[in-house]
Write an enzyme that holds these catalytic residues in place. Structure first.
Site, PDB file in Angstrom:
ATOM      1  CE1 TYR A 142      -2.296   3.198   2.776  1.00 33.69           C
ATOM      2  CE2 TYR A 142      -3.561   2.682   0.803  1.00 33.69           C
ATOM      3  CZ  TYR A 142      -3.318   3.492   1.895  1.00 33.69           C
ATOM      4  OH  TYR A 142      -4.096   4.610   2.107  1.00 33.69           O
ATOM      5  CG  ASP A 237       5.777   3.516   0.558  1.00 33.47           C
ATOM      6  OD1 ASP A 237       4.580   3.484   0.199  1.00 33.47           O
ATOM      7  OD2 ASP A 237       6.144   4.070   1.611  1.00 33.47           O
ATOM      8  CE  LYS A 270       2.718   4.590   8.178  1.00 35.13           C
ATOM      9  NZ  LYS A 270       1.351   4.562   8.710  1.00 35.13           N
TER      10      LYS A 270
END
Ligand code: KE4
Length: 430
Positions: A142, A237, A270
């Site tokens: 994702y 990612d 994050k």
């Protein structure tokens, strides 16, 4: 009606699904989401006063634990100087310099406000820098909810994608090729057919959106080699793994095992925001300099590099860079996973797990899955029962079997012991 139930009923009147991000609604596991009132260290407290040992960590950012004094002090000091300027600040330079100091592949970076925005921008940049349109992603990974990345594998898997969401026009995903994770043959075939039309390969190096699945060394090496060979950008990612699995992030781990390994672009989020809305994308200078105002690839953001968010992120990165932080975190996380696996085996339940730094995953499976199809062979009903049994015992795990878990520097050995004991009871309860 508990306070959580009352709040959930009320929130569903005004907020779709009662939540501002779907996974929070407990749809996968059932039951009532917990409305959190406050968090401190390793713990969150809900509207009914229940304390939980927190393994969500806000889905990764809270690596120091909640309300860390050094972070709160930095944020309070920044707030007093102003919330947002829409003009450059020194702290944005400091944050990018800190990121680049730990990730040699990141020669330049741009700060944005979410992992989705970072991934979307990196994709546009890859296409603009190469002049190519096709991209490869992998099933189970994702990369945020940008249209071109909301793609599921076509029926034959290695086919151009179909949208996973309503509202995504098929033409937007027609150039997104979805391959099976860890499948070198499928990767080589895709490059044989499309290599010179590919702008980038985007991959989660450790797929936290499949719970916890590592890209094997041969697979990651082949991704690197084929990208180099065909002039395709390798985009890691690391929104979840960045500064979570180690100071060098996942790319640092791969570079230890594959000498000279480096991505062309990296997507971060994050942890680098420490819980505030901040993410980034960065990499090779020649590629990053294609971005406006220098180059032809447009990208922008009102709150990009926000002065309060950068203070939060910088304080977080400085704290985790202290000697011994990651060694202690990794040891505690490993002990947690070993304890969960042992509890499963003692209860006659197939359980396996893995961890890197402060990120972990466990599966109700006899052996570690290597791809999405294998992950989804997990016993969903048994996971859901385990999830709720742990929640009732004051342990808050990820409310979905395909999500990773996170340990913070605030989790004590007693917290780990209590979690393992709760798992033993929960698994005995069946
Ligand atoms: P955000 O737009 O949610 O900040 O980041 C998107 C994203 C990009 N890349 C990776 C590897 C990610 O894991 C994420 C977001 N992760 C999810 C948890 N699996 C966030 C939780 C949520 O969606 O509420």
């Amino acid at each position: 009606m508990t306070r959580n139930q009352d709040l959930f009923t009320r929130s569903q009147q005004r907020i779709p699904g009662g939540v501002n991000s779907p996974v929070r609604a407990f749809k996968a596991v059932g039951g009532t989401p917990r409305f959190i009132t406050r968090a401190q260290g390793a713990y969150m407290f809900d509207a009914d006063g229940q304390r939980y040992i927190d393994y969500i960590n806000s889905w990764g950012p809270m690596i120091l634990g909640h309300s860390h004094p050094e972070v709160l002090a930095a944020v309070q000091e920044a707030m007093a100087q102003g919330l947002s300027f829409g003009a450059p600040t020194e702290r944005e330079i400091e944050l990018v310099e800190a990121i680049a100091g730990h990730l040699p592949s990141v020669e330049m970076a741009r700060l944005v406000s979410s992992g989705t925005e970072a991934g979307m921008s990196a994709l546009r940049l890859a296409r603009g820098a190469t002049g190519r349109q096709k991209i490869i992603k992998f099933e189970g990974c994702y990369h945020g909810h940008a249209d071109a990345l909301l793609v599921k594998a076509g029926s034959g898997l290695a086919t151009f994608g179909n949208p996973t969401s309503a509202g995504v026009p098929p033409e937007v995903v027609k150039d997104t090729l979805v391959l099976p994770y860890n499948d070198v043959a499928a990767l080589e075939q895709a490059f044989n057919e499309h290599g010179n039309a590919l702008a980038c390969v985007m991959i989660e190096p450790i797929a936290g959106n499949m719970n916890f699945v590592r890209a094997s060394l041969p697979f990651m090496q082949r991704c690197r080699e084929l990208c180099t060979q065909h002039g395709v950008l390798l985009v890691l990612d690391e929104v979840m793994t960045g500064f979570r699995v180690g100071l060098g992030s996942a790319q640092g781990w791969y570079a230890q095992h594959l000498p000279g390994f480096a991505p062309d672009l990296t997507v971060l989020g994050k942890v680098i925001g420490g819980g505030m809305p901040l993410a980034a994308f960065g990499g090779r200078r020649d590629v990053m300099e294609q971005l406006a105002p220098l180059g032809p690839v447009y990208q922008a953001g009102t709150l990009s590099g926000n002065p309060v968010a950068t203070a939060c992120g910088l304080a977080t990165l400085r704290a985790i860079a202290k000697p011994g932080f990651f060694d202690a975190l990794a040891t505690r996380t490993q002990r947690l996973v070993q304890g969960l696996v042992q509890a499963g085996q003692d209860a006659g339940v197939p359980m396996c797990g893995d961890s890197e730094g402060g990120m972990f995953g466990f599966f109700l499976l006899p052996s570690l899955p290597q791809n999405y199809a294998q992950v989804m062979q997990s016993d969903g009903a048994r996971f859901n029962a385990f999830f709720h049994a742990m929640l009732e015992r004051g342990v808050y795990l990820a409310p979905a079997l395909f999500e990773a878990g996170f340990v913070s520097g605030a989790h004590s050995d007693a917290d780990i012991d209590a979690t393992i004991e709760a798992a033993r009871e929960a698994l005995r309860a069946g």
